[in-house]
Design a protein around this motif. Sequence first.
Motif, PDB file in Angstrom:
ATOM      1  N   PRO A   1       0.824  -1.213   0.000  1.00 27.23           N
ATOM      2  CA  PRO A   1       0.000   0.000   0.000  1.00 27.23           C
ATOM      3  C   PRO A   1       0.862   1.270   0.000  1.00 27.23           C
ATOM      4  N   GLY A   2       2.021   1.211   0.667  1.00 28.06           N
ATOM      5  CA  GLY A   2       2.895   2.386   0.741  1.00 28.06           C
ATOM      6  C   GLY A   2       3.358   2.818  -0.643  1.00 28.06           C
ATOM      7  N   PHE A   3       3.592   1.851  -1.539  1.00 27.15           N
ATOM      8  CA  PHE A   3       4.065   2.187  -2.884  1.00 27.15           C
ATOM      9  C   PHE A   3       2.964   2.925  -3.645  1.00 27.15           C
ATOM     10  N   LEU A   4       1.733   2.468  -3.462  1.00 29.56           N
ATOM     11  CA  LEU A   4       0.614   3.157  -4.137  1.00 29.56           C
ATOM     12  C   LEU A   4       0.489   4.593  -3.627  1.00 29.56           C
ATOM     13  N   ARG A   5       0.742   4.773  -2.340  1.00 24.33           N
ATOM     14  CA  ARG A   5       0.664   6.144  -1.787  1.00 24.33           C
ATOM     15  C   ARG A   5       1.722   7.034  -2.420  1.00 24.33           C
ATOM     16  N   VAL A   6       2.934   6.462  -2.586  1.00 23.13           N
ATOM     17  CA  VAL A   6       4.014   7.237  -3.203  1.00 23.13           C
ATOM     18  C   VAL A   6       3.622   7.623  -4.631  1.00 23.13           C
ATOM     19  N   LEU A   7       3.102   6.656  -5.375  1.00 23.05           N
ATOM     20  CA  LEU A   7       2.700   6.947  -6.764  1.00 23.05           C
ATOM     21  C   LEU A   7       1.638   8.042  -6.790  1.00 23.05           C
ATOM     22  N   ARG A   8       0.684   7.919  -5.864  1.00 23.93           N
ATOM     23  CA  ARG A   8      -0.419   8.898  -5.826  1.00 23.93           C
ATOM     24  C   ARG A   8       0.137  10.312  -5.613  1.00 23.93           C
ATOM     25  N   ASP A   9       1.021  10.440  -4.627  1.00 22.33           N
ATOM     26  CA  ASP A   9       1.577  11.773  -4.301  1.00 22.33           C
ATOM     27  C   ASP A   9       2.387  12.337  -5.459  1.00 22.33           C
ATOM     28  N   ARG A  10       3.269  11.487  -6.012  1.00 24.85           N
ATOM     29  CA  ARG A  10       4.179  12.006  -7.048  1.00 24.85           C
ATOM     30  C   ARG A  10       3.428  12.304  -8.346  1.00 24.85           C
TER      31      ARG A  10
END
Length: 1022
Positions: A115-124
Amino acid sequence: MPITIVVSPSATGKTAHCIRRVRQVLEDRPLATMWIVLPDRLQSVATRRRLASEGGGIGVHIGTFGNLYHEILMRAGRPVPIASEPVIQQLLRAAVQDTQKRGELVHFSPIADKPGFLRVLRDRFAELKRAQVWPETFLDIVKQDKAHLGEFARIYTVYQARLQELEWADPEGLNWLAVEELESEPDLATDWALLIVDGFDSFNGSQLSALKLLGERLPELIITLPGAPDGSRVAHRRFARSFEKLVEVLPNAVVETIADPPYIPKSLSLLEQNLFESISQRFEGGRNITMRKARSPSEEAREALRWLKARIMRDGVLLHECALVTPDPERYRPLLREAGAEFGLPIRFTHGEALTSAPGIAALLDLLELYVKNWPRRLTLEAIRTPYFDLTQYEITSEDAAVFEDVSLFGQVIEGLDQWEEALSRLARAEASPEEDLGEVIRLPRLPRGDEAASFWRRLHAFSERLMPSGAQTTKEWVQWLEDLLEELKFFEQSETTRDESVSLDLRETLRALVLGEVVAGESVKDYQAFLIELRSALEGTFYKEPMDWRQPAILTLRVLEARGLRFQAVAVLGLSEGLFPEVEREDPFLDENIRQALGLEPRLGREQGGLFYQAVTRTDQYLLLTRPYLAEDGEYWEASPFWKSVESLLQEKPVTIRPDSPRSLPEAASAEELLFWAVRRESLPERYTTDLMTRWEQLRHARDIVGARLARDPSGVFEGEILELTDQLRGRYGPEHIWSPSRLERYGTCPYMFYAASALNLEPREPPQPGFDAAQLGSMLHAILEQAYRQAEDLYDPESVVISLRKVAKAEFGTAPERYGFRPTALWEIEQEQFTEALVETVHELSALEVGWTPAAFEGAFGIGDIPALEIIARDEKVRLRGFIDRVDRNEQGELRIVDYKTGSSHLAQSDLINGRRLQLPLYALGAQHVLGLGDPVEGIYWAILAARAGSLRLSRFRYEDQEAEYHGPQGAIDVAKAHVARIVSGVRAGEFPPVPPNDGCPAYCPAATWCWRFEPAGWP
Ligand code: SF4
């Protein structure tokens, strides 16, 4: 098309200037359409209120850039559905999976499903879109670059393509579409008379593009910025950057500044003018600027709220005119919430909390994890105990949790339904109750047995079946399964607070969005674990706010970035210690500074946080408080932040240090609790407070007496185990007919309060079960093997014969021990059996070689148990009856006796342990063997440490002790010393004297009072 950029320091009236201009336009054209764009909803609300108070403005639209873009698209006849967060998450997940399937994901493959990777993608991706970086541009720039950037760009491309295919937009994509429409339709929005952009201190790429396009077509555009046109001051650097960019896209703009002096008090104005500057003469902060440092963030939060309450009560500031600015909302939120509740101050947080932090959602996720984690004991008990689920349809109530817990302790349930089944099946086979062992009544909880135990398993099994997920299915089907489960568990009906209700609504929304996300991203089947990951990441990405009526006044808590544009009468800025504000800047591990520069993104380093601090301290019209914690969590001094130091260097007054022990003046107290606490410290409550607070004051004095007694060096008195009210009951229970066991007497001898907790109150420590046997079970096994080995030996005088017998007995005993004693063997059990057998063999040899001339004569000699009479002694003129189990009695050629008492361990077997009353068994058993069992005269007695295969240092024959009254020698001397202890202990128990006295080598782990006892000392500390 006049375009004006108004650059002026804070508190010079930029917003007032804008509103004046709106009013002027309305006077000429009362029905003109105008827009005021502000950074966020808070400022929109504030500006709407302000405009209303100054005559209102029909036709004036107030909102964010998002609202503006939406309006532009509506006017262009191109309304676009905006994807919600769970839908975006689904699309991101699908984009990652697509990229992975094509074999284009190598670098990020190990974290692709996190889930953390999806959050990073979302932010960037949001950042890239705000900066108007198209996927093609990104791909083009990074094509020669590191592999991970290429992968990043490819996921971005797939994600964006999918959104476009669906004709949806994410919130940031709205910018692009609006700008596209403005570019393609020159007449769009040309009927607007005025556009004002107020309260910003920076602009992203798409905002600049929109301003450029609108500036070219609208009759008037006004943009305000804090700072000064020359941008030379350090405090204004952040705004100078924004100003340069604005001038670049709006080259024809007229730059103005407001000539009026700031309307704030002189000290605040001087602070604004001199922040981050060096000055020759310091100025007075006076009542308007206060600096306080407190020991910890918690005390800092209290101090800030106490100060705000004083402004409200004494200076007439209204609640909604107060604000708190925190650099670390997650750290300060619980502290402010707690202190606010105590001080009676309503606080409104501008930012929500992740749904996963709500107790109901945490309970739900734990419940869903039960199957995946194989029914661990703690989670199982919590699922039964939590008030969020109604398990009555499985005939399980929350009260059953206590029984299940007792069963888990009894059956050493660590995890797994098989362990629950095994424990309950064992109880189902068991007969009625226990339990007398070695003369000690062992307290076992009320465990279900027979049919009752079987029923507990049946119910738990039914519940577990319901939680058993089926095979792989679509998200929609999983959501259906979960919603049915939630209905059955009455999850939504169990909401008791408004917070629970709000969380329940958000949960329903999230589940709906998950289904919708699957519809737009494409159906795919997934197993239960994949669904849980999807659900968890959707819940983590959803934020909830405690419901609060926005019309009710409250103190606003803002994040640093939100502290711009708004104005208050009293502002407290918290967290001005090193590392908190300014926060430590770190390079972005996904998009480094070089690529950020190439893409036109905001840098992560050199963010000019000084500009944010300038904004925060210039938000107030009257009162400013700056606070910081001065001690870090590890107790080390916490350095002040450079922002704190820069204000300190300007003021004549030194910051006030609030020490927790410093006396405080009572009128400063912000709550009744605080006032009483301070009054107790100064040992007086002024008369004017007594009417309301006398009862609580008396309670606190009482509490102070208790704490005083407990802090005294020597325990004494009613708060230190002197339980005089119970003497009648104690005399009844422990009267002349009571049969004492030596181990109970020793418990008192070790610590009287431990006796009270363990024996009088029958409490026992409750430890989570561990695999394997415990010390008591091991002792029972070793004792039983030794006894049987001697009894069954062909020649009990021949150690080799005993050893042969012992090996057989040990095999049988160990073979049935787990079932009989109720422990779950570990993987080491086979090896442990061998080791214990060898230790027992060594014991047989060493015991035989200890002293020649002694041969075993009796085993397991009981007295005071069953029909065998108790040993009676007279202690202080009162009869005391004793029972015991003598492990072994040896006899020599003269017919004299040696008492042998087996011990598993080898501690506390010294003469000093008898002298201080901690070990009394041996001399009392000697008396029992002589007077009750009639075996002869004991001339020797030893403790035998089985595993160490050696005798303890106490020998009755060698006992020597001298006190002020007499000398004690040999077995009789030891018996006299033991009898004196018995007298002391029995009279202490009957008199209700149970002072907590930690043993010299620390408190035993088995003391049930160890978790609350105020005199607890860990073992190993003298
Ligand atoms: S914790 Fe220590 S002092 Fe307290 S009752 Fe137990 S043994 Fe005594």
